[in-house]
Scaffold this active site. Structure first.
Site, PDB file in Angstrom:
ATOM      1  N   ASP A 276      40.926  37.294  46.543  1.00  0.00           N
ATOM      2  CA  ASP A 276      40.436  38.597  46.984  1.00  0.00           C
ATOM      3  C   ASP A 276      40.608  38.768  48.492  1.00  0.00           C
ATOM      4  O   ASP A 276      40.374  37.838  49.266  1.00  0.00           O
ATOM      5  CB  ASP A 276      38.931  38.655  46.625  1.00  0.00           C
ATOM      6  CG  ASP A 276      38.331  40.020  46.832  1.00  0.00           C
ATOM      7  OD1 ASP A 276      38.786  40.970  46.179  1.00  0.00           O
ATOM      8  OD2 ASP A 276      37.404  40.140  47.656  1.00  0.00           O
TER       9      ASP A 276
ATOM     10  N   GLU B 143      45.618  39.400  46.884  1.00  0.00           N
ATOM     11  CA  GLU B 143      45.444  40.828  47.175  1.00  0.00           C
ATOM     12  C   GLU B 143      45.703  41.015  48.670  1.00  0.00           C
ATOM     13  O   GLU B 143      44.856  40.690  49.499  1.00  0.00           O
ATOM     14  CB  GLU B 143      44.020  41.271  46.828  1.00  0.00           C
ATOM     15  CG  GLU B 143      43.833  42.749  47.018  1.00  0.00           C
ATOM     16  CD  GLU B 143      42.374  43.184  47.168  1.00  0.00           C
ATOM     17  OE1 GLU B 143      42.072  44.353  46.888  1.00  0.00           O
ATOM     18  OE2 GLU B 143      41.531  42.366  47.606  1.00  0.00           O
TER      19      GLU B 143
HETATM   20  C1  NOJ Z   1      38.706  43.749  46.706  1.00  0.00           C
HETATM   21  C2  NOJ Z   1      38.262  43.984  45.314  1.00  0.00           C
HETATM   22  O1  NOJ Z   1      39.386  44.367  44.555  1.00  0.00           O
HETATM   23  C3  NOJ Z   1      37.213  45.070  45.361  1.00  0.00           C
HETATM   24  O2  NOJ Z   1      36.849  45.469  44.069  1.00  0.00           O
HETATM   25  C4  NOJ Z   1      36.028  44.576  46.126  1.00  0.00           C
HETATM   26  O3  NOJ Z   1      35.087  45.617  46.289  1.00  0.00           O
HETATM   27  C5  NOJ Z   1      36.447  44.101  47.510  1.00  0.00           C
HETATM   28  N1  NOJ Z   1      37.595  43.239  47.462  1.00  0.00           N
HETATM   29  C6  NOJ Z   1      35.341  43.320  48.157  1.00  0.00           C
HETATM   30  O4  NOJ Z   1      35.197  42.102  47.491  1.00  0.00           O
END
Ligand code: NOJ
Length: 555
Positions: A205, A248
């Site tokens: 993440d 991500e």
């Molecule tokens: C990215 C995640 O995809 C999202 O859903 C989340 O709110 C943020 N990171 C914070 O963890």
């Protein structure tokens, strides 16, 4: 295609399916999906044909960010089940040839994580440096917050000590100090734990946030912030050689290259292609392939173990932040003209089918396109049946409605009464009555049946996963993308029409081979002097394999 020693780079031929346990399938009837419910659905996923399952966070959480606010990195949220049931999911998935990756949320914790509870108590608490603090009033950082509807600064003052802690996301998600060796040690321990339990990798993440911010943290700074990722990758593959990191990283392509580890490929093996995804929506909005061709032309060449993950939807807002203001407005006008359909001024809270007015031709073309681009396709649960969204739900929750298994009242997701459901089912024309698995698996013409064939075709076309880049084939129509992915023995050629009008094409394939078959219709195709002549209906799509006769057949 020939199987070689390096075919073990399994993520090159994977089809990824993302789901959130709490909205997928509820076995105990309490209104919340659970691991026991998911275990029963693994055969469904095997039947669909996906071979990598990405589980969104299932850890203990106050659930103020749909589980991305983690309270215990080693735990399983008791609402969802326990470690034993998780192992059953993993074992069953493995048994059916499906790998399992899980979210690794290391940019931040919940403010209820024991580390933060301790850290906030005093400036000399041993856990203080697990987080990032400042003792002077912060400047205006309102332009750096990720959720501008909720926050106006990335720093929040902690009453007890009078200092400010860093949080890029919500104030209840303090950022971890990854510059601190002890924090990095904790992260490795967490990775080691889940690998021992059987997972095959992690969706990491918010990667740039914890890399770019390393310099803000106190501690022994690594020489290069990317050393943190190198260290994680080295540890991961030392413990389990086949494990992957899917990151991500919503950044321009050139910067993404750094997160793969550039020419060395020693950081993330996979990254979502946010730029390509956004360009696809612009292309769909315009009915022209050009924006996508331009974007994919900017993709840098990757190390051979690195890979793009192509997607059209995920669990967040459909971000359009990499488009220009004018381009974003075009997409908004086409797919989300009302304010209730937009989010944070940069994205859409809709799923694809309602955006395309439920037009099956456009929808199938969009998925065929996504699956045919060089890279690894990733779908979000419900995409296989064309689920819609609930615009009345708060923010990103609009696209997190329960999976629709049958036409029953809660869509077969749960036996609980409506008031106990974790979220109400999708309403209106996309409700379970109209869109559900049970009806579609029986229907040879359904989207589900189409997606299953597409997934099978994708898995039989390793060229798409291994092709180093998109090669655009010359033809005169702006609304058409004809592209080719070359493999060592044959090539896959795909043709997609973004426009509503039928077109006729004449594409020169002589450099690729003399024989072709239609991969979706499973028919041989005549090439005249190496030229492929075809007519493509509005929003039509075709896939071909081209090469020597003994190399182009499909079983
Ligand atoms: C990215 C995640 O995809 C999202 O859903 C989340 O709110 C943020 N990171 C914070 O963890």
């Amino acid at each position: 295609m020939r199987i070689t020693a390096t075919s073990d780079l399994w993520w090159k031929s994977a089809v990824i399916y993302c789901l959130d346990v709490e909205t997928y399938s509820d076995a105990d009837g309490d209104g919340t999906g659970d691991l026991a419910g998911l275990a029963r659905r693994i055969d469904y996923l095997a039947r669909l044909g996906v071979n990598c399952l990405w589980l969104m966070p299932f850890f203990p959480t106050p659930d103020r960010d749909d589980g991305y606010d983690v309270m215990d990195f080693y735990g399983v949220d008791p609402r969802l089940g326990n470690h034993g049931q998780l192992v059953e999911v993993i074992r069953t998935a493995h048994d059916r040839g499906i790998r399992v990756i899980i979210d690794l949320v290391i940019n931040h914790t919940s403010d209820r994580h024991p580390w933060f509870r301790a850290a906030r108590r005093s400036t000399d608490n041993p856990f203080r440096d697990y987080y990032v603090w400042r003792d002077t009033a912060p400047p205006d950082t309102s332009d750096q917050v990720v959720f501008p509807d909720q926050e106006d600064s990335i720093w929040t003052r902690e009453e007890k000590t009078g200092e400010w802690y860093l949080h890029h996301f919500y104030r209840h998600q303090p950022d971890l100090n990854t510059a601190h060796p002890a924090v990095r040690e904790e992260i490795l321990r967490v990775i080691g734990f889940w690998l021992e339990l059987g997972v095959d990798g992690f969706r990491v993440d918010a990667v740039p946030f914890f890399i770019e911010d390393i310099e803000r943290g106190a501690g022994e700074l690594p020489r290069d912030p990317h050393d943190v990722l190198r260290e994680i990758r080295a540890f991961l593959t030392r413990r389990k050689g086949s494990a992957v990191l899917l990151g991500e990283v919503n950044l321009p392509y050139e910067q993404q290259l750094d997160y793969f580890g550039g020419e060395r490929g020693d950081q993330l093996q996979l990254q979502f292609d946010f730029v390509g995804m956004q360009a696809t929506y612009l292309a769909l909005a315009r009915g022209e392939a050009t924006p996508l061709v331009e974007a994919l032309g900017r993709r840098p060449t990757l190390h051979r173990t690195s890979q793009w993950a192509n997607f059209l939807r995920n669990h967040d807002e459909l971000t359009l932040d990499k488009l220009s203001e004018a381009e974003r407005e075009e997409v908004f006008a086409a797919f989300g003209p009302e304010e209730s359909m937009q989010l944070y001024g940069r994205g859409l809270k809709r799923r694809l089918p309602p955006m395309l007015d439920g037009d099956p031709r456009r929808l199938r073309m969009a998925y065929s396109l996504m699956f045919s681009l060089p890279g690894t396709p990733a779908i979000y649960y419900g995409e296989e049946i064309g689920m819609g969204e609930d615009l009345a739900a708060e923010g990103r929750m609009a696209v997190r409605t329960p999976m629709q298994w049958n036409a029953g009242p809660a869509g077969g997701f749960s036996a609980a009464p409506p008031r106990r459901l974790i979220q109400r089912p999708t309403p209106d024309g996309y409700s379970p009555e109209h869109v559900n698995v049970a009806d579609q698996v029986r229907d040879p013409d359904s989207l589900w049946t189409f997606m299953r064939s597409l997934i099978a075709a994708r898995r039989e076309c390793p060229e798409l996963g291994w092709a180093p880049e998109l090669e655009v084939l010359g033809q005169p129509h702006r609304q058409v993308l004809a592209h080719c992915c070359r493999g060592p023995e044959a090539s896959v050629v795909a043709v997609h029409n973004f426009g509503a009008d039928a077109v006729t094409l004449d594409v020169d394939l002589s450099a690729l081979g003399e024989h072709a078959i239609d991969l979706l219709a499973h028919d041989a195709v005549e090439l005249a002097d190496g030229r492929l002549e075809l007519s493509l209906e509005g929003f039509g799509h075709r896939w071909f394999r081209v090469g020597p006769p003994e190399r182009i057949s499909v079983p």
